[in-house]
Design an enzyme around this catalytic site. Structure first.
Site, PDB file in Angstrom:
ATOM      1  N   CYS A 240       0.812  -1.222   0.000  1.00 61.60           N
ATOM      2  CA  CYS A 240       0.000   0.000   0.000  1.00 61.60           C
ATOM      3  C   CYS A 240       0.842   1.267   0.000  1.00 61.60           C
ATOM      4  CB  CYS A 240      -0.925   0.013   1.204  1.00 61.60           C
ATOM      5  SG  CYS A 240      -2.182  -1.253   1.133  1.00 61.60           S
ATOM      6  N   GLU A 372      -2.816  -2.829  -5.056  1.00 61.82           N
ATOM      7  CA  GLU A 372      -3.987  -3.629  -4.672  1.00 61.82           C
ATOM      8  C   GLU A 372      -5.231  -2.854  -5.074  1.00 61.82           C
ATOM      9  OE1 GLU A 372      -4.814  -4.424  -0.369  1.00 61.82           O
ATOM     10  OE2 GLU A 372      -3.896  -6.344  -0.864  1.00 61.82           O
TER      11      GLU A 372
HETATM   12  O1  AHR Z   1       1.359  -6.590   3.396  1.00 64.00           O
HETATM   13  C1  AHR Z   1       0.640  -5.596   4.038  1.00 64.00           C
HETATM   14  C2  AHR Z   1      -0.396  -4.944   3.134  1.00 64.00           C
HETATM   15  O2  AHR Z   1      -1.355  -5.857   2.727  1.00 64.00           O
HETATM   16  C3  AHR Z   1       0.132  -4.416   1.838  1.00 64.00           C
HETATM   17  O3  AHR Z   1       0.667  -3.160   1.967  1.00 64.00           O
HETATM   18  C4  AHR Z   1      -1.080  -4.361   0.965  1.00 64.00           C
HETATM   19  O4  AHR Z   1      -0.787  -4.519  -0.387  1.00 64.00           O
HETATM   20  C5  AHR Z   1      -1.960  -5.439   1.527  1.00 64.00           C
HETATM   21  O5  AHR Z   1      -3.218  -4.954   1.809  1.00 64.00           O
END
Ligand code: AHR
Length: 655
Positions: A240, A372
């Protein structure tokens, strides 16, 4: 009706922990001369994100927190020292756009004034190690001296140096000293003496011993743990963090390269993400930036896989979007990144790479577009990106995503779109219960082989939480992953890459767990999940071969899961078996199609009788691999698998 329920119950029981019937002396037939799929060299890799203080306060070995006074509160992490009268410490907002603030210490009457930096929950220092201090400074008036003191937890000085002869121009000053005591919570005191007015910035302390002893480098013990995983790829910088809470705090790689003094610090998006794990002092100094990520990937033999923002902020947060007509700067960022990684040294970004010390290209082959993301807002944007990127860089694989869900409407929609867009790889994320992992060991058996390949880019089994930071990395979670991964390996024709997530957790400052590796200021511990990843990655082989019990793949019958590969380079058969039952299981392994070249099979076993067991920094060896052997009789070997165990069986084959 009742009969259906009984049948259903039996099916559930057969894949439930500990309730399975005992598999006694059934035969697992491995056809070693019938490769059915190639295992990609990239198959098992790493997911790196600056979450849980993985970068600042973690792998980036800088010991000073808020070295540039750029946190929202400029003196966060610092405590004043000495008898100050109002106005002797001033935070000046200077002209440097990327690093505007510096500290002005006024002491014209010659009183000692100083600052103590608390580090990242303390500073981990080791007796007998040398530490390198540096500071950007300018003498405004008089003649100042800076005394540098490393303090132990009881405030005793355990290392000291002096910096002086400052001039009227901003310059870097350096001093090294030996540390006389090991302490995980030491602090740095910087004392101004002499009579004068001194301005300082970028107050920094690094251990001299870093990974490859690079000045201002990475923590050697943590990188070693990554190197020991023999990863096929390194995904960075997230996660994220790529998206940002809002677009203004997205990850912008150009701000993370070049002189560290000019890398514009921003807040870390995990700073306030979870109210129950607030970390108001979590920022990104970008000391670990894109150049360092590429270098790290190269050092540990991993293909670099940067994930780039696609004009969308995190959809769980602000969900801000860049209009479709204004995506050019975002696309340009990717084009420039490719030039930075691969371009000739005569190009603008290739030259920067060379100036930073790496004239050779980094040989970038893959770039992820979006992390994501979900919905039409993603696919519409991805389409715009791909139209430009593919035309300019047909040699690069641009990776698409399938959002945060493992299945369902949104997931199916995105997969459909990824097929239409014809992306080579689709990033899947699943954080699920251990039971889910067992039940989904067959997930990829029925995937369409004709379209994009799978990049299982973020996954982890989430078990119950306990008090210790490391407590969610249970053996149960790791064993479920081991069982599930037989399904990844068996389906290596469609699963090209996989990475556990997240990678690192600082026991004193985490936001998300479980994590693959836990650490504090001095130590690190491999979780059971780490050992599972390592057993796969260091035994990945080159070709999948069939391993069948009663003509069927072993994916939960009698609580057993299995996959097999041969390694063409070493001429070895490698069979992986997870036994999730609470009773041992015995199988006769029969090797067909090729002759064993030894009288013994070598077994690497990861096992624990207690599924709730986990490793901690204080007790790192609770769940660790052990080795044993089993006698081969011609092409057969009788193998007993411990209860709740994961075993990697090695059988050398005649060429
Ligand atoms: O791995 C932690 C978080 O999980 C990552 O930042 C995100 O891509 C997912 O929601």
């Amino acid at each position: 009706m009742r009969r259906t329920r009984i049948i259903f119950l039996c099916c559930v029981l057969s894949i439930t922990w500990g309730l399975a019937l005992r598999a006694q002396n059934k035969t697992l037939i491995v056809t070693a001369n019938k490769p059915v799929a190639k295992v990609q060299p990239t198959m098992w890799g790493l997911f790196f994100e600056d979450i849980n203080f993985a970068a600042d306060g973690g792998i980036y070995a800088e010991l000073v927190k808020n070295r540039s006074f750029e946190f929202y509160k400029p003196l966060m992490g610092w405590k004043k020292f000495g008898e100050e009268y109002a106005g002797q410490f001033q935070i000046i907002n200077g002209p440097n756009e990327n690093n505007p603030r510096f500290l002005r210490i006024e002491s014209p009457e010659g009183k000692e004034l100083g600052l103590i930096n608390e580090g990242f929950r303390g500073m981990g220092v080791t007796s007998g190690e040398t530490y390198n201090f540096s500071v950007m400074a300018r003498q405004d008036q008089g003649k100042s001296v800076l005394r540098i003191e490393l303090l132990d937890s009881a405030d005793a000085v355990i290392g000291a140096a002096e910096v002086k002869n400052f001039t009227g121009d901003w310059k870097k000053y350096e001093a090294s000293f030996l540390c006389t005591k090991t302490d995980s919570r030491s602090r740095l005191r910087v004392v101004h003496s002499g009579t004068g007015v001194l301005e300082i910035d970028m107050v920094s302390l690094f251990p001299q011993h870093t990974w490859k002893n690079r000045p201002n480098g990475l923590r050697a013990d943590l990188v070693q743990k990554l190197a020991d995983l023999k990863p096929g790829f390194l995904r960075f910088p997230g996660g994220c963090i790529v998206e940002g809470h809002e677009l203004a705090t997205r990850y912008e790689w150009k701000k993370t390269v070049g002189d560290v003094n000019d890398r514009k610090l921003i807040v870390n998006r995990w700073n306030t993400e979870f109210p129950y794990r607030n970390a108001p002092d979590y920022f990104q100094s970008y000391g670990l930036g894109f150049y360092e990520y590429f270098l790290l990937a190269e050092d540990i033999g991993a293909e670099p896989l940067p994930i780039m923002n696609c004009g969308m902020a995190c959809q769980y947060n602000s969900a801000e979007l860049v209009p479709l007509t204004e995506l050019d700067p975002y696309i340009q960022d990717i084009l420039d990144l490719i030039e930075f990684a691969n371009g000739d040294v005569t190009t603008q970004w290739g030259k920067l790479r060379a100036d930073m010390g790496h004239p050779q290209p980094f040989n970038l082959k893959m770039v992820g577009v979006g992390n994501e993301q979900w919905g039409t807002q993603y696919t519409d944007r991805l389409n715009v990106f791909l139209n430009v990127l593919r035309e300019k860089h047909p040699e690069i694989a641009f990776v698409g995503g399938s959002g945060p869900s493992s299945d369902g409407k949104d997931f199916d929609y995105l997969w459909g779109q990824m097929r239409q867009l014809n992306v080579p790889l689709v990033d899947e994320h699943y954080y699920k219960s251990p039971d889910w992992f067992l039940k989904n060991a067959n997930r990829y058996d029925s995937y369409d082989r004709s379209g994009p390949k799978v990049f299982a880019g973020e996954y982890a089994a989430h078990d119950k939480e306990g008090k210790d930071a490391e407590s969610r990395n249970t053996w149960k979670a790791a064993l479920a992953e081991a069982a599930f991964m037989t399904g990844l390996e068996r389906n290596a024709d469609v699963v090209y890459m996989a990475s556990y997530a997240p990678l690192f957790g600082n026991v004193d400052a985490w936001q998300w767990r479980p994590d693959l590796i836990w650490f504090d200021n001095l130590r690190s511990v491999a979780t059971p999940n780490y050992y599972v990843q390592q057993l796969y990655a260091t035994n990945k082989g080159t070709d999948v071969v069939p391993a069948l019990l009663g003509g069927k793949v072993l994916e939960g019958q009698d609580s057993l899961y299995a996959s097999a590969v041969i390694d063409a380079a070493t001429s070895e058969l490698i069979v992986k078996v997870a036994n999730v039952s609470v009773v041992p299981a015995t199988l006769t392994l029969v090797v067909n199609g090729r002759q064993p070249a030894a009288k013994e099979a070598r077994l690497q076993v990861l096992a624990h009788a207690d599924l709730a067991a986990y490793n901690t920094l204080d007790k790192p060896d609770v769940v660790v691999p052990t080795e044993k052997t089993a006698k081969l009789s011609g092409n057969k070997v009788i193998l007993t698998f411990d209860k709740t165990s994961f075993t990697v069986v090695h059988i050398p084959l005649k060429k």
